[in-house]
Design a protein around this motif. Sequence first.
Motif, PDB file in Angstrom:
ATOM      1  N   ARG A  70      -7.048  -6.718   2.242  1.00 15.15           N
ATOM      2  CA  ARG A  70      -5.986  -6.582   3.237  1.00 15.15           C
ATOM      3  C   ARG A  70      -5.683  -7.921   3.897  1.00 15.15           C
ATOM      4  O   ARG A  70      -4.515  -8.239   4.176  1.00 15.15           O
ATOM      5  CB  ARG A  70      -6.370  -5.512   4.258  1.00 15.15           C
ATOM      6  CG  ARG A  70      -6.240  -4.090   3.694  1.00 15.15           C
ATOM      7  CD  ARG A  70      -6.640  -3.032   4.707  1.00 15.15           C
ATOM      8  NE  ARG A  70      -8.018  -2.617   4.517  1.00 15.15           N
ATOM      9  CZ  ARG A  70      -8.401  -1.600   3.746  1.00 15.15           C
ATOM     10  NH1 ARG A  70      -7.512  -0.910   3.054  1.00 15.15           N
ATOM     11  NH2 ARG A  70      -9.672  -1.266   3.643  1.00 15.15           N
ATOM     12  N   ARG A  76      -1.650   5.729   6.628  1.00  8.11           N
ATOM     13  CA  ARG A  76      -1.182   5.739   5.243  1.00  8.11           C
ATOM     14  C   ARG A  76      -0.300   4.532   4.925  1.00  8.11           C
ATOM     15  O   ARG A  76       0.262   4.457   3.834  1.00  8.11           O
ATOM     16  CB  ARG A  76      -0.396   7.023   4.976  1.00  8.11           C
ATOM     17  CG  ARG A  76      -1.236   8.283   5.084  1.00  8.11           C
ATOM     18  CD  ARG A  76      -0.448   9.499   4.649  1.00  8.11           C
ATOM     19  NE  ARG A  76       0.687   9.770   5.547  1.00  8.11           N
ATOM     20  CZ  ARG A  76       1.670  10.631   5.265  1.00  8.11           C
ATOM     21  NH1 ARG A  76       1.677  11.277   4.121  1.00  8.11           N
ATOM     22  NH2 ARG A  76       2.650  10.825   6.135  1.00  8.11           N
ATOM     23  N   ARG A 127      -2.445   0.263   7.519  1.00  7.55           N
ATOM     24  CA  ARG A 127      -3.901   0.465   7.542  1.00  7.55           C
ATOM     25  C   ARG A 127      -4.486   0.367   6.139  1.00  7.55           C
ATOM     26  O   ARG A 127      -5.610  -0.092   5.956  1.00  7.55           O
ATOM     27  CB  ARG A 127      -4.192   1.840   8.155  1.00  7.55           C
ATOM     28  CG  ARG A 127      -5.578   2.415   7.871  1.00  7.55           C
ATOM     29  CD  ARG A 127      -6.663   1.637   8.559  1.00  7.55           C
ATOM     30  NE  ARG A 127      -7.961   2.156   8.226  1.00  7.55           N
ATOM     31  CZ  ARG A 127      -8.667   1.831   7.143  1.00  7.55           C
ATOM     32  NH1 ARG A 127      -8.165   0.994   6.253  1.00  7.55           N
ATOM     33  NH2 ARG A 127      -9.861   2.336   6.941  1.00  7.55           N
ATOM     34  N   ILE A 128      -3.718   0.755   5.137  1.00  7.94           N
ATOM     35  CA  ILE A 128      -4.169   0.700   3.751  1.00  7.94           C
ATOM     36  C   ILE A 128      -3.832  -0.642   3.099  1.00  7.94           C
ATOM     37  O   ILE A 128      -4.659  -1.253   2.425  1.00  7.94           O
ATOM     38  CB  ILE A 128      -3.529   1.846   2.935  1.00  7.94           C
ATOM     39  CG1 ILE A 128      -4.132   3.186   3.376  1.00  7.94           C
ATOM     40  CG2 ILE A 128      -3.718   1.639   1.428  1.00  7.94           C
ATOM     41  CD1 ILE A 128      -5.617   3.321   3.084  1.00  7.94           C
ATOM     42  N   THR A 129      -2.616  -1.123   3.305  1.00  4.97           N
ATOM     43  CA  THR A 129      -2.131  -2.298   2.566  1.00  4.97           C
ATOM     44  C   THR A 129      -2.427  -3.622   3.234  1.00  4.97           C
ATOM     45  O   THR A 129      -2.552  -4.648   2.558  1.00  4.97           O
ATOM     46  CB  THR A 129      -0.608  -2.209   2.373  1.00  4.97           C
ATOM     47  OG1 THR A 129       0.032  -2.310   3.660  1.00  4.97           O
ATOM     48  CG2 THR A 129      -0.208  -0.902   1.695  1.00  4.97           C
ATOM     49  N   ASN A 140       3.569   0.622   2.222  1.00  6.42           N
ATOM     50  CA  ASN A 140       2.637   1.633   1.755  1.00  6.42           C
ATOM     51  C   ASN A 140       2.226   1.270   0.327  1.00  6.42           C
ATOM     52  O   ASN A 140       2.702   0.284  -0.232  1.00  6.42           O
ATOM     53  CB  ASN A 140       3.258   3.039   1.840  1.00  6.42           C
ATOM     54  CG  ASN A 140       4.583   3.127   1.093  1.00  6.42           C
ATOM     55  OD1 ASN A 140       4.762   2.544   0.022  1.00  6.42           O
ATOM     56  ND2 ASN A 140       5.534   3.865   1.646  1.00  6.42           N
ATOM     57  N   ARG A 141       1.370   2.074  -0.258  1.00  9.29           N
ATOM     58  CA  ARG A 141       0.854   1.735  -1.584  1.00  9.29           C
ATOM     59  C   ARG A 141       1.965   1.715  -2.622  1.00  9.29           C
ATOM     60  O   ARG A 141       1.936   0.889  -3.553  1.00  9.29           O
ATOM     61  CB  ARG A 141      -0.250   2.690  -2.003  1.00  9.29           C
ATOM     62  CG  ARG A 141       0.142   4.165  -2.016  1.00  9.29           C
ATOM     63  CD  ARG A 141      -0.984   5.017  -2.563  1.00  9.29           C
ATOM     64  NE  ARG A 141      -1.288   4.628  -3.931  1.00  9.29           N
ATOM     65  CZ  ARG A 141      -2.445   4.856  -4.527  1.00  9.29           C
ATOM     66  NH1 ARG A 141      -3.400   5.475  -3.880  1.00  9.29           N
ATOM     67  NH2 ARG A 141      -2.639   4.505  -5.770  1.00  9.29           N
ATOM     68  N   LEU A 176      -4.158  -3.757  -4.027  1.00 11.94           N
ATOM     69  CA  LEU A 176      -4.591  -2.676  -3.148  1.00 11.94           C
ATOM     70  C   LEU A 176      -6.112  -2.554  -3.187  1.00 11.94           C
ATOM     71  O   LEU A 176      -6.720  -2.608  -4.253  1.00 11.94           O
ATOM     72  CB  LEU A 176      -3.968  -1.352  -3.582  1.00 11.94           C
ATOM     73  CG  LEU A 176      -2.490  -1.162  -3.234  1.00 11.94           C
ATOM     74  CD1 LEU A 176      -1.961   0.091  -3.919  1.00 11.94           C
ATOM     75  CD2 LEU A 176      -2.293  -1.070  -1.733  1.00 11.94           C
ATOM     76  N   ASP A 186     -10.224   1.603  -1.482  1.00 11.61           N
ATOM     77  CA  ASP A 186     -10.120   2.779  -0.629  1.00 11.61           C
ATOM     78  C   ASP A 186      -8.680   3.256  -0.454  1.00 11.61           C
ATOM     79  O   ASP A 186      -8.423   4.215   0.271  1.00 11.61           O
ATOM     80  CB  ASP A 186     -10.784   2.551   0.728  1.00 11.61           C
ATOM     81  CG  ASP A 186     -10.197   1.359   1.479  1.00 11.61           C
ATOM     82  OD1 ASP A 186      -9.238   0.745   0.991  1.00 11.61           O
ATOM     83  OD2 ASP A 186     -10.724   1.040   2.565  1.00 11.61           O
ATOM     84  N   ALA A 187      -7.727   2.596  -1.125  1.00 11.35           N
ATOM     85  CA  ALA A 187      -6.335   3.050  -1.092  1.00 11.35           C
ATOM     86  C   ALA A 187      -6.064   4.148  -2.109  1.00 11.35           C
ATOM     87  O   ALA A 187      -5.019   4.811  -2.039  1.00 11.35           O
ATOM     88  CB  ALA A 187      -5.393   1.871  -1.359  1.00 11.35           C
ATOM     89  N   VAL A 227      -4.318   7.821  -1.502  1.00  9.27           N
ATOM     90  CA  VAL A 227      -3.708   7.956  -0.182  1.00  9.27           C
ATOM     91  C   VAL A 227      -2.195   8.107  -0.346  1.00  9.27           C
ATOM     92  O   VAL A 227      -1.552   7.246  -0.953  1.00  9.27           O
ATOM     93  CB  VAL A 227      -4.026   6.731   0.700  1.00  9.27           C
ATOM     94  CG1 VAL A 227      -3.317   6.850   2.053  1.00  9.27           C
ATOM     95  CG2 VAL A 227      -5.520   6.586   0.898  1.00  9.27           C
TER      96      VAL A 227
END
Length: 215
Positions: free
Chosen positions: A35, A63, A66-68, A74-75, A96, A99-100, A103
């Motif tokens: 990240r 989603r 926090r993920i990317t 987003n993903r 990514l 843990d993505a 999601v």
Amino acid sequence: MTASVHDFVERLAAAETGSACTNFFDDSVPANARRRDNLSIYLEEMLGRAPKVLLVGEAPGFRGMRITGVPFTNRSILEGPANGFGLFGPGKGYVLPPDAAGVPAEPTATVMWQVLAELEFLPLLWSAFPWHPHLPGQPLSNRTPTPAEAALGAPFRQALVDLFEIQSVVAVGNVAHRSLQRSGLEVPKVRHPSHGGRSGFKRGLEQLLSAGMQA
């Protein structure tokens, strides 16, 4: 990576955010290194684009950023085909974290980039509170950051304004607007694109651009 971007990301990772928040850049989780790298790629790329407008949202969702690690993404955006600005997609260097996997993609990010592409308008994106606030004991939830939490984000927003020589700051939604007002900034506000706000968000940006806001 320029020293200024590196220092910014390292300070972001070192911030103490409290127990009901996730600093998804810190060193405690190995996946956070991805990240940090993703955010660095985005900021370096945007430095080359020299945007004059900063759009400031509320806070990352679980989603999305926090993920990317990248604001309002987003993903699907990071993994998918290159968008109209050539910022994301294959060959740009984004990876990514593990843990993505699985999601679901945050819809607000998709709407954001669709509207920006339609307007051919590429601002710098950020959040008033650039970490993830969640309900106590529920990391896979979202909540509004408190005024005290949002105040922690003010120096980081100002650092981006200085680094990019931003000329206009625009709040995306009421929470971001109030956070900026508490920091002493009187800035225009546009509708947040979530929960059916797409048309209002687009119309607000169109009005600001037609009024002379420099893209």
